[in-house]
Design a protein around this motif. Structure first.
Motif, short mmCIF file in Angstrom:
data_model
loop_
_atom_site.label_atom_id
_atom_site.label_comp_id
_atom_site.label_asym_id
_atom_site.label_seq_id
_atom_site.Cartn_x
_atom_site.Cartn_y
_atom_site.Cartn_z
N SER A 5 0.78 -1.22 -0.05
CA SER A 5 -0.01 -0.04 0.05
C SER A 5 0.94 1.27 -0.04
N LEU A 6 1.91 1.20 0.64
CA LEU A 6 3.00 2.51 0.90
C LEU A 6 3.39 2.62 -0.40
N GLN A 7 3.86 1.59 -1.16
CA GLN A 7 4.41 1.66 -2.40
C GLN A 7 3.86 2.29 -3.58
N SER A 8 2.41 2.04 -3.31
CA SER A 8 1.59 2.72 -4.31
C SER A 8 1.12 4.05 -4.05
N MET A 9 1.24 4.37 -2.81
CA MET A 9 0.92 5.80 -2.35
C MET A 9 1.89 6.77 -2.69
N VAL A 10 3.04 6.36 -2.74
CA VAL A 10 4.14 7.30 -3.14
C VAL A 10 4.24 7.75 -4.41
N PRO A 11 4.22 6.79 -5.61
CA PRO A 11 4.04 7.36 -6.75
C PRO A 11 2.92 8.24 -7.11
N ARG A 12 1.80 7.73 -6.55
CA ARG A 12 0.57 8.45 -6.62
C ARG A 12 0.67 10.01 -6.13
N PHE A 13 1.33 10.30 -4.89
CA PHE A 13 1.57 11.37 -4.44
C PHE A 13 2.30 12.38 -5.47
N LEU A 14 3.51 11.62 -5.99
CA LEU A 14 4.37 12.53 -6.51
C LEU A 14 3.65 12.84 -7.98
N ARG A 15 2.75 12.21 -8.31
CA ARG A 15 1.87 12.44 -9.51
C ARG A 15 0.75 13.58 -9.37
N SER A 16 0.56 13.98 -7.86
CA SER A 16 -0.53 14.65 -7.58
C SER A 16 -0.27 16.12 -7.56
N LEU A 17 -1.24 16.91 -7.50
CA LEU A 17 -1.25 18.37 -7.47
C LEU A 17 -0.13 19.01 -6.10
N PRO A 18 -0.59 18.30 -5.25
CA PRO A 18 0.26 18.53 -3.85
C PRO A 18 1.83 17.95 -4.05
N GLY A 19 1.86 17.24 -4.75
CA GLY A 19 3.29 16.57 -5.04
C GLY A 19 4.01 17.49 -5.94
N ARG A 20 3.15 18.02 -7.10
CA ARG A 20 3.94 19.25 -7.82
C ARG A 20 4.27 20.27 -7.05
N GLY A 21 3.12 20.84 -6.10
CA GLY A 21 3.38 21.97 -5.25
C GLY A 21 4.74 21.98 -4.49
N ILE A 22 4.80 20.70 -3.92
CA ILE A 22 6.07 20.59 -2.93
C ILE A 22 7.34 20.64 -3.87
N TYR A 23 7.23 20.00 -5.14
CA TYR A 23 8.39 20.09 -5.99
C TYR A 23 8.60 21.56 -6.26
N GLN A 24 7.86 22.55 -6.56
CA GLN A 24 7.97 23.97 -6.85
C GLN A 24 8.54 24.38 -5.60
N LEU A 25 7.95 24.12 -4.58
CA LEU A 25 8.26 24.82 -3.54
C LEU A 25 9.88 24.45 -2.99
N VAL A 26 10.21 23.21 -2.98
CA VAL A 26 11.56 22.96 -2.74
C VAL A 26 12.50 23.30 -3.80
N ARG A 27 12.02 23.27 -5.17
CA ARG A 27 12.95 23.72 -6.03
C ARG A 27 13.34 25.04 -5.83
N LEU A 28 12.29 26.09 -5.62
CA LEU A 28 12.58 27.49 -5.39
C LEU A 28 13.52 27.62 -4.11
N LEU A 29 12.92 26.91 -2.94
CA LEU A 29 13.86 26.86 -1.98
C LEU A 29 15.52 26.66 -2.08
N LEU A 30 15.58 25.68 -2.70
CA LEU A 30 17.02 25.44 -3.29
C LEU A 30 17.73 26.42 -4.09
N VAL A 31 16.90 26.82 -5.27
CA VAL A 31 17.44 28.06 -5.90
C VAL A 31 17.99 29.36 -5.18
N GLY A 32 16.92 29.61 -4.06
CA GLY A 32 17.15 30.80 -3.27
C GLY A 32 18.38 30.50 -2.21
#
Length: 175
Positions: A5-32
């Motif tokens: 169940s955990l193995q299927s949740m992680v890929p689903r989260f990474l493809r979700s809108l919140p997963g993309r939002g976290i991607y953008q936030l983390v990316r911009l944090l690292l850029v800064g």
């Protein structure tokens, strides 16, 4: 919770809108962080060179060139990550691993020096020399980078090449 169940949740989260939002936030944090780090050192490259020299890893005649090169690579990588350019995240990863290796070396020797991470005006450097704290912080940055890689892999997206212009897209779809 079963492992399947955990193995299927992680890929689903990474493809979700919140997963993309976290991607953008983390990316911009690292850029800064990396842009601030590079810029603060670029404003006083001789101070950064002195910090590099304090580790005793390079011959004196290579220290100034290494300082300038590291500053330039840090700023280029931060700009590339901001623009989602191919190889920028790898460049940041390699720099971070180099910084972590140097910090580990300094810790093993018991050096009581500034890490050199954020230039001469770093309040942390003025207050205390904490190579272990800097190493721990860099482990956090490495975890953030791992999230960016996982998100890209799960979404089968690759950043665009450095010289591509005019498409308006940050990613190309992997086949």
């Amino acid at each position: 919770m079963p492992a399947q169940s955990l193995q299927s949740m992680v890929p689903r989260f990474l493809r979700s809108l919140p997963g993309r939002g976290i991607y953008q936030l983390v990316r911009l944090l690292l850029v800064g962080v990396f842009f601030w780090s590079g810029l603060s050192k670029a404003l006083a490259p001789q101070d950064f060179a002195a910090t590099i020299a304090a580790y005793g890893l390079l011959p004196e005649n290579l220290v100034a060139g290494a300082a300038v090169l590291l500053i330039a690579l840090e700023l280029i990588a931060a700009g590339g990550l901001l623009l989602e350019k191919r190889g920028a995240l790898l460049l940041l990863t390699l720099q971070l691993l180099l910084f972590m290796a140097v910090l580990g070396y300094g810790i093993s020797l018991g050096l009581d020096i500034d890490c050199g991470c954020f230039g001469p005006n770093d309040p942390e450097a003025a207050a205390f020399h904490d190579l272990r704290g800097a190493l721990l912080r860099d482990c956090g940055f490495l975890s953030a980078i791992a999230y960016l890689y996982a998100w890209r892999i799960q979404n089968r997206l690759r950043p665009v090449p450095w010289l591509r212009t005019g498409t308006g897209q940050a990613f190309s779809k992997e086949e």
